[in-house]
Design a protein around this motif. Structure first.
Motif, PDB file in Angstrom:
ATOM      1  N   SER A   1       0.853  -1.185   0.000  1.00  0.00           N
ATOM      2  CA  SER A   1       0.000   0.000   0.000  1.00  0.00           C
ATOM      3  C   SER A   1       0.891   1.238   0.000  1.00  0.00           C
ATOM      4  N   PHE A   2       0.552   2.199  -0.859  1.00  0.00           N
ATOM      5  CA  PHE A   2       1.382   3.405  -1.000  1.00  0.00           C
ATOM      6  C   PHE A   2       0.588   4.681  -0.737  1.00  0.00           C
ATOM      7  N   ASP A   3       1.313   5.726  -0.373  1.00  0.00           N
ATOM      8  CA  ASP A   3       0.798   7.087  -0.339  1.00  0.00           C
ATOM      9  C   ASP A   3       0.869   7.611  -1.785  1.00  0.00           C
ATOM     10  N   PRO A   4      -0.103   8.425  -2.226  1.00  0.00           N
ATOM     11  CA  PRO A   4      -0.017   8.926  -3.613  1.00  0.00           C
ATOM     12  C   PRO A   4       1.174   9.841  -3.866  1.00  0.00           C
ATOM     13  N   HIS A   5       1.734  10.436  -2.787  1.00  0.00           N
ATOM     14  CA  HIS A   5       2.889  11.323  -2.974  1.00  0.00           C
ATOM     15  C   HIS A   5       4.169  10.490  -2.977  1.00  0.00           C
ATOM     16  N   SER A   6       4.248   9.627  -3.953  1.00  0.00           N
ATOM     17  CA  SER A   6       5.354   8.670  -4.000  1.00  0.00           C
ATOM     18  C   SER A   6       5.835   8.505  -5.441  1.00  0.00           C
ATOM     19  N   HIS A   7       6.872   7.716  -5.589  1.00  0.00           N
ATOM     20  CA  HIS A   7       7.483   7.501  -6.910  1.00  0.00           C
ATOM     21  C   HIS A   7       7.301   6.027  -7.271  1.00  0.00           C
ATOM     22  N   LEU A   8       6.503   5.760  -8.287  1.00  0.00           N
ATOM     23  CA  LEU A   8       6.223   4.352  -8.610  1.00  0.00           C
ATOM     24  C   LEU A   8       7.225   3.839  -9.634  1.00  0.00           C
TER      25      LEU A   8
ATOM     26  N   ILE B   1      -1.096   7.674  -8.459  1.00  0.00           N
ATOM     27  CA  ILE B   1       0.109   8.164  -7.802  1.00  0.00           C
ATOM     28  C   ILE B   1       0.232   9.628  -8.243  1.00  0.00           C
ATOM     29  N   HIS B   2       0.207  10.557  -7.285  1.00  0.00           N
ATOM     30  CA  HIS B   2       0.305  11.972  -7.654  1.00  0.00           C
ATOM     31  C   HIS B   2       1.742  12.355  -8.000  1.00  0.00           C
ATOM     32  N   GLY B   3       2.692  11.677  -7.340  1.00  0.00           N
ATOM     33  CA  GLY B   3       4.086  12.081  -7.437  1.00  0.00           C
ATOM     34  C   GLY B   3       4.417  13.044  -6.314  1.00  0.00           C
ATOM     35  N   PHE B   4       5.707  13.258  -6.096  1.00  0.00           N
ATOM     36  CA  PHE B   4       6.164  14.129  -5.005  1.00  0.00           C
ATOM     37  C   PHE B   4       7.277  15.008  -5.552  1.00  0.00           C
ATOM     38  N   MET B   5       6.961  16.294  -5.738  1.00  0.00           N
ATOM     39  CA  MET B   5       7.875  17.171  -6.469  1.00  0.00           C
ATOM     40  C   MET B   5       9.150  17.528  -5.707  1.00  0.00           C
ATOM     41  N   ALA B   6       9.207  17.183  -4.403  1.00  0.00           N
ATOM     42  CA  ALA B   6      10.413  17.503  -3.639  1.00  0.00           C
ATOM     43  C   ALA B   6      11.361  16.307  -3.538  1.00  0.00           C
ATOM     44  N   GLY B   7      11.083  15.259  -4.292  1.00  0.00           N
ATOM     45  CA  GLY B   7      11.967  14.097  -4.258  1.00  0.00           C
ATOM     46  C   GLY B   7      12.635  13.893  -5.609  1.00  0.00           C
TER      47      GLY B   7
ATOM     48  N   LYS C   1       1.131   8.833 -11.960  1.00  0.00           N
ATOM     49  CA  LYS C   1       0.932   7.566 -12.670  1.00  0.00           C
ATOM     50  C   LYS C   1      -0.421   6.976 -12.278  1.00  0.00           C
ATOM     51  N   ILE C   2      -1.076   6.339 -13.220  1.00  0.00           N
ATOM     52  CA  ILE C   2      -2.332   5.648 -12.942  1.00  0.00           C
ATOM     53  C   ILE C   2      -2.005   4.179 -12.696  1.00  0.00           C
ATOM     54  N   VAL C   3      -2.618   3.614 -11.653  1.00  0.00           N
ATOM     55  CA  VAL C   3      -2.399   2.197 -11.332  1.00  0.00           C
ATOM     56  C   VAL C   3      -3.755   1.484 -11.376  1.00  0.00           C
ATOM     57  N   VAL C   4      -3.865   0.523 -12.276  1.00  0.00           N
ATOM     58  CA  VAL C   4      -5.123  -0.224 -12.405  1.00  0.00           C
ATOM     59  C   VAL C   4      -4.849  -1.717 -12.235  1.00  0.00           C
ATOM     60  N   LEU C   5      -5.648  -2.349 -11.392  1.00  0.00           N
ATOM     61  CA  LEU C   5      -5.567  -3.800 -11.220  1.00  0.00           C
ATOM     62  C   LEU C   5      -6.861  -4.425 -11.718  1.00  0.00           C
ATOM     63  N   THR C   6      -6.752  -5.367 -12.638  1.00  0.00           N
ATOM     64  CA  THR C   6      -7.935  -6.132 -13.053  1.00  0.00           C
ATOM     65  C   THR C   6      -7.688  -7.593 -12.718  1.00  0.00           C
ATOM     66  N   ASP C   7      -8.773  -8.356 -12.821  1.00  0.00           N
ATOM     67  CA  ASP C   7      -8.670  -9.786 -12.553  1.00  0.00           C
ATOM     68  C   ASP C   7      -8.252 -10.506 -13.833  1.00  0.00           C
TER      69      ASP C   7
END
Ligand SMILES: [Zn+2]
Length: 488
Positions: free
Chosen positions: A137-144, A229-235, A243-249
């Protein structure tokens, strides 16, 4: 079913004058195996979620370490090495495992490692082998990074900013991981690189509607999970950006298609998602015009939650210059000043220098004759179900302004930051808080009005002016049309 969980989380502002070490984790939150409290701490929401499932005998839970450091500067090599090895040793000791669930933030950068979470998931995969299901599980202010996607089976992200849904995101991560272990689903993860870097609060349009759409897709069963994922401009990460993250079955084409469509829509919002940011002069003028208080003025860039110190005095200097009355400031980080106030005692009147110590860009220290209104050991505030430590605090008064000084850096999450220290927020005309948008969740319940104010400081708030050494992709707003420039 044997499931291991751990949580290592912080958000690294690589441009911050601060540095992060193990004491920052200890000061914010550090729970060794078995000692995680009943309440979640943002990224560790997977712990209580898994305990609930273990209580009904759905699984055998093996708990590892859970720790969080308030966002800050670059993590030192020793601290990262120590935390990583601690969790890897726990994973090894817990074998054999059907599942691993990780509560991560996703924007941790250490000396010598630009992708801490990718390195951690990859190392865990190497230990558990290909069959164990790994959920993160991630925070959206992250780098995927691709490393994270390649080594995890399930990825969930908080959808809301302010992150009012961190418990739901943790529960979704646990639920999808357990269903995968049972063989009920076969998640495929599709990522679309939106190639933009912006502030994306979901407390207003257009992001409000966008997140509602994601929730509907999940509710209808169209996807297992869809998030941003919004991204984090200070990193300074090579993977910086939305980035968009989609999980399908087990439907790769469908996941790719949905991720691309959502990403194209999100890219069309660029430059339109931020609230209006006013200068302090304009913000106070507007606040003074309000019929009644409290008007909340957010100091958006001096946000300790974005990894800066949170000791900027620039907006406070303006309030003092205007001789404003009935104002409370929360908070200014100054452990040294708190110590002096505690030594002076409640009711003391003395000359104090406070704030403006950690960065040349965050204003000068304030020198004033202050009254110590309140001293409090181990003060806290709440953030949803989380309890956030602010350390020893003091409330000082200068003229018509009260200022909360804290020893544990923390952004303003909730009005109880003031009320726990005896400040009645309903009596105040103006509350100034250091936070980009997390304050919005709880403060909107008491605020007559919310105003966003911006001053330049140590936070790199304009990607077109920031020197990213690790960025090799073209992203907006650094490049106007990054998608047209892609030749693949
Ligand atoms: Zn965040």
């Amino acid at each position: 079913m044997r499931v291991f969980c751990a949580s290592i989380a912080t958000e690294t502002n690589t441009f911050s004058p601060l540095r992060t070490d193990f004491s920052d984790f200890e000061q914010s939150f550090y729970a060794p195996p078995g000692e995680h409290p009943v309440t979640p701490t943002l990224c560790s929401a997977v712990f209580p979620a898994l305990r609930k499932r273990a209580q009904v005998n759905e699984l055998e839970l093996i708990e590892g370490t859970a720790t969080w450091a308030e966002p800050g500067g670059l993590l030192n090599r020793e601290t990262w090495g120590r935390l990583k090895q601690e969790v890897l040793d726990q994973v090894t000791a817990a074998l054999p495992l059907d599942g691993v669930v990780l509560g991560l933030h996703g924007a941790m950068i250490a000396e010598g490692c630009v992708d801490c979470e990718g390195e951690l998931i990859e190392a865990i995969r190497a230990i558990v082998g290909p069959k164990t299901v790994i959920g993160a599980s991630f925070d959206p202010h992250s780098h995927l990074s691709q490393k994270r996607v390649a080594n995890a089976d399930v990825i969930t992200v908080f959808k809301e900013f302010p992150h009012t849904d961190f418990v739901e995101a943790g529960e979704a991560c646990v639920d999808l991981t357990l269903r995968t272990i049972k063989g009920d689903i076969r998640p495929v993860i599709s990522v679309f690189d939106v190639r933009m870097l912006d502030v994306l609060p979901t407390s207003q349009e257009p992001m409000r509607g966008f997140v509602d759409q994601l929730n509907q897709m999940e509710a209808k069963g169209e996807v297992l999970s869809a998030s941003v994922i919004h991204g984090f401009m200070a990193g300074d990460s090579p993977d910086i950006g939305a980035k968009i993250v989609v999980l399908t079955d087990d439907d790769r084409a469908k996941a790719d298609n949905i991720a691309r469509n959502l990403g194209t829509e999100l890219f069309s919002f660029r430059g339109q998602t931020k609230p209006d940011y006013l200068s302090p002069v304009e913000a106070f003028r507007m606040a003074q015009k309000a019929a009644h208080g409290p008007v909340v003025v957010a100091d958006v860039w001096d946000n300790p939650g974005g990894g800066v110190a949170g000791d900027s005095t620039l907006i406070l200097e303006e309030a003092i210059a205007q001789n404003l009355k009935s104002v409370a400031f929360g908070t200014i980080w100054d452990p040294m000043a708190v110590r002096l106030c505690h030594a002076a005692g409640e009711g003391a009147v003395f000359d104090l220098r406070f704030g403006g110590k950690t960065s040349a860009l965050a204003g000068n220290p304030i020198d004033a004759t202050v009254t110590v209104v309140r001293n409090q050991r181990n003060a806290v505030q709440s953030f949803g179900a989380s309890i956030v430590p602010m350390g020893d605090c003091s409330v000082i008064r200068l003229g018509g302004i009260e200022v909360v000084l804290n020893t544990n850096r923390s952004q303003a999450f909730s009005p109880d930051l003031f009320t726990n220290l005896g400040i009645d927020v309903t009596e105040k005309k103006i509350l100034v808080v250091k936070s980009t948008n997390h304050f919005h969740g709880a403060f909107s319940d008491v605020a007559a009005e919310i105003i966003y104010a911006a001053v330049e400081g140590p936070y790199p708030n304009d990607p077109t002016k920031t020197r990213y050494n690790n960025l090799t992709r073209s992203i907006w707003p650094i490049v106007k049309n990054p998608h047209e420039e892609i030749v693949e």
